[in-house]
Design a protein around this motif. Structure first.
Motif: not given
Length: 127
Positions: A22-24, A26-30, A89-94
């Protein structure tokens, strides 16, 4: 005997946040999710396809359809289970996921195995 007990695939899901992927900033949450399918019915069945609805915390929904799971079409006799791990992969943490598996029983009956909604969350994001 009802169809509900003849054609019953129970689905359990465990999730895991993958910080190294993940790369928070860059809004990347895996996330990884491990699914266990258990044939709780009385008829053998094969998984044909999957249908997922993946929702991030902004309400954006991604729909995923495809043949099989992880390149397989597992065949489950009554009492048997199949377990696999995949990811999203999400663009948010939740976010959350739900969906269904399309199955066919040995007698030719097509039915869906429901995947109840479950939450994907990066650590320290839910209050």
């Amino acid at each position: 005997m009802s169809d509900e007990t003849r054609y019953q695939i129970d689905v359990e899901v465990e999730t895991q946040y993958l910080p190294t992927e993940s790369d928070p900033e860059d809004s990347r949450y895996v996330f990884a999710y491990t699914v266990t399918l258990h044939n709780a019915g009385t008829v053998p069945a094969r998984l044909l396809s999957r249908h997922w609805l993946i929702t991030d915390e902004d309400g954006e929904v991604k729909e995923v359809r495809g043949a099989g799971v992880v390149g397989e079409h597992p065949y489950l006799r009554p009492g048997e289970a199949f377990r696999y791990t995949s990811g999203t992969q999400l663009g948010s943490a939740v976010g959350s996921m739900r969906g269904s598996y399309q199955m066919v029983a040995d007698d030719g009956t097509h039915f869906d195995a429901e995947i109840k909604p479950f939450v994907l969350t990066a650590p320290r994001t839910l209050h």
